[in-house]
Design a protein around this motif. Structure first.
Motif, PDB file in Angstrom:
ATOM      1  N   GLY A 129      -5.784   6.601   6.185  1.00  0.00           N
ATOM      2  CA  GLY A 129      -6.341   6.237   7.274  1.00  0.00           C
ATOM      3  C   GLY A 129      -4.898   5.764   7.733  1.00  0.00           C
ATOM      4  N   THR A 130      -5.393   4.873   8.906  1.00  0.00           N
ATOM      5  CA  THR A 130      -4.372   4.632  10.358  1.00  0.00           C
ATOM      6  C   THR A 130      -3.383   3.220   9.306  1.00  0.00           C
ATOM      7  OG1 THR A 130      -5.146   2.810  10.926  1.00  0.00           O
ATOM      8  CG2 THR A 130      -5.109   5.357  12.264  1.00  0.00           C
ATOM      9  N   PRO A 131      -1.831   2.865   9.958  1.00  0.00           N
ATOM     10  CA  PRO A 131      -1.071   1.590   9.352  1.00  0.00           C
ATOM     11  C   PRO A 131      -2.246   0.873   9.488  1.00  0.00           C
ATOM     12  CG  PRO A 131      -0.338   3.224  10.448  1.00  0.00           C
ATOM     13  CD  PRO A 131      -0.685   4.299  10.670  1.00  0.00           C
ATOM     14  N   ASP A 132      -3.224  -0.017  10.623  1.00  0.00           N
ATOM     15  CA  ASP A 132      -3.554  -0.585  11.038  1.00  0.00           C
ATOM     16  C   ASP A 132      -4.898  -0.631   9.960  1.00  0.00           C
ATOM     17  OD1 ASP A 132      -2.224  -1.865  12.669  1.00  0.00           O
ATOM     18  OD2 ASP A 132      -3.840  -0.612  14.766  1.00  0.00           O
ATOM     19  N   ILE A 144       0.987  -1.028   0.025  1.00  0.00           N
ATOM     20  CA  ILE A 144      -0.203  -0.086  -0.201  1.00  0.00           C
ATOM     21  C   ILE A 144       0.910   0.892   0.105  1.00  0.00           C
ATOM     22  CG2 ILE A 144      -1.138   1.205   1.697  1.00  0.00           C
ATOM     23  CD1 ILE A 144      -2.837  -1.073   2.272  1.00  0.00           C
ATOM     24  N   ARG A 145       0.212   2.377  -0.983  1.00  0.00           N
ATOM     25  CA  ARG A 145       1.292   3.024  -0.290  1.00  0.00           C
ATOM     26  C   ARG A 145       1.063   4.059   0.498  1.00  0.00           C
ATOM     27  NH1 ARG A 145       2.862   4.324  -5.220  1.00  0.00           N
ATOM     28  NH2 ARG A 145       3.336   5.875  -6.219  1.00  0.00           N
ATOM     29  N   ASP A 179      19.411   2.510   4.766  1.00  0.00           N
ATOM     30  CA  ASP A 179      20.270   2.442   5.437  1.00  0.00           C
ATOM     31  C   ASP A 179      20.259   0.455   4.948  1.00  0.00           C
ATOM     32  OD1 ASP A 179      19.408   1.231   7.330  1.00  0.00           O
ATOM     33  OD2 ASP A 179      20.339   2.402   8.864  1.00  0.00           O
ATOM     34  N   GLY A 180      19.409  -0.404   4.726  1.00  0.00           N
ATOM     35  CA  GLY A 180      20.160  -1.701   4.369  1.00  0.00           C
ATOM     36  C   GLY A 180      20.138  -2.265   5.788  1.00  0.00           C
ATOM     37  N   VAL A 181      19.980  -1.882   6.906  1.00  0.00           N
ATOM     38  CA  VAL A 181      20.602  -2.756   9.018  1.00  0.00           C
ATOM     39  C   VAL A 181      19.192  -1.614   9.192  1.00  0.00           C
ATOM     40  CG1 VAL A 181      21.841  -2.467  10.855  1.00  0.00           C
ATOM     41  CG2 VAL A 181      22.882  -1.898   8.438  1.00  0.00           C
ATOM     42  N   THR A 182      18.376  -1.105   9.623  1.00  0.00           N
ATOM     43  CA  THR A 182      17.834  -0.338  10.867  1.00  0.00           C
ATOM     44  C   THR A 182      16.567  -0.562   9.829  1.00  0.00           C
ATOM     45  OG1 THR A 182      19.500   0.801  10.320  1.00  0.00           O
ATOM     46  CG2 THR A 182      16.418   1.582  11.761  1.00  0.00           C
ATOM     47  N   PHE A 183      15.692  -1.606  11.263  1.00  0.00           N
ATOM     48  CA  PHE A 183      13.887  -1.830  11.092  1.00  0.00           C
ATOM     49  C   PHE A 183      13.791  -0.526  11.418  1.00  0.00           C
ATOM     50  CE2 PHE A 183      15.809  -6.683  10.786  1.00  0.00           C
ATOM     51  CZ  PHE A 183      14.925  -7.214  10.051  1.00  0.00           C
ATOM     52  N   ARG A 184      12.087  -0.303  10.005  1.00  0.00           N
ATOM     53  CA  ARG A 184      11.187   0.516  10.368  1.00  0.00           C
ATOM     54  C   ARG A 184      10.446   0.419  11.418  1.00  0.00           C
ATOM     55  NH1 ARG A 184       9.934   3.405   6.553  1.00  0.00           N
ATOM     56  NH2 ARG A 184       7.976   3.883   6.773  1.00  0.00           N
ATOM     57  N   PRO A 185      10.759   1.702  12.740  1.00  0.00           N
ATOM     58  CA  PRO A 185       9.627   1.484  13.496  1.00  0.00           C
ATOM     59  C   PRO A 185       8.542   1.890  13.991  1.00  0.00           C
ATOM     60  CG  PRO A 185      10.428   4.052  12.592  1.00  0.00           C
ATOM     61  CD  PRO A 185      10.830   3.300  11.831  1.00  0.00           C
ATOM     62  N   ASP A 186       8.089   1.447  12.534  1.00  0.00           N
ATOM     63  CA  ASP A 186       6.783   2.045  12.421  1.00  0.00           C
ATOM     64  C   ASP A 186       5.909   0.228  11.544  1.00  0.00           C
ATOM     65  OD1 ASP A 186       7.336   2.605  10.124  1.00  0.00           O
ATOM     66  OD2 ASP A 186       6.259   4.016   9.880  1.00  0.00           O
TER      67      ASP A 186
END
Length: 83
Positions: A25-28, A19-20, A76-83
């Protein structure tokens, strides 16, 4: 389109379903839409059309000059998205 792909005689892989970032709405709500509508519809036709793979997300975000933050890992290829 799916009929034409099936006519090739090769298994079908559908890549980067998602999803773009501007989905309303919310991520949920976006996850619910994705699961209840898009994936459910594709899974229901998978056996008929020999769909072997549905890949939900791109792995990495686009760089800041790209189309958006679609990945599950920052660009950065390392850090998982916080959301």
């Amino acid at each position: 389109m799916i009929d034409a792909l099936q006519a090739s005689g090769k298994p079908i892989w559908i890549n980067e379903i998602g999803i773009r970032p501007d989905f309303p709405g919310t991520p949920d709500r976006a996850v619910t839409f994705l699961c209840n509508n898009l994936l459910k519809a594709l899974l229901s036709i998978a056996p008929k059309y020999d769909i072997e793979s549905l890949q939900v997300f791109e792995l990495y975000d686009d760089p800041p000059t790209g189309q958006g933050a679609y990945g599950i890992i920052l660009n950065d290829g390392v850090t998982f998205r916080p959301d």
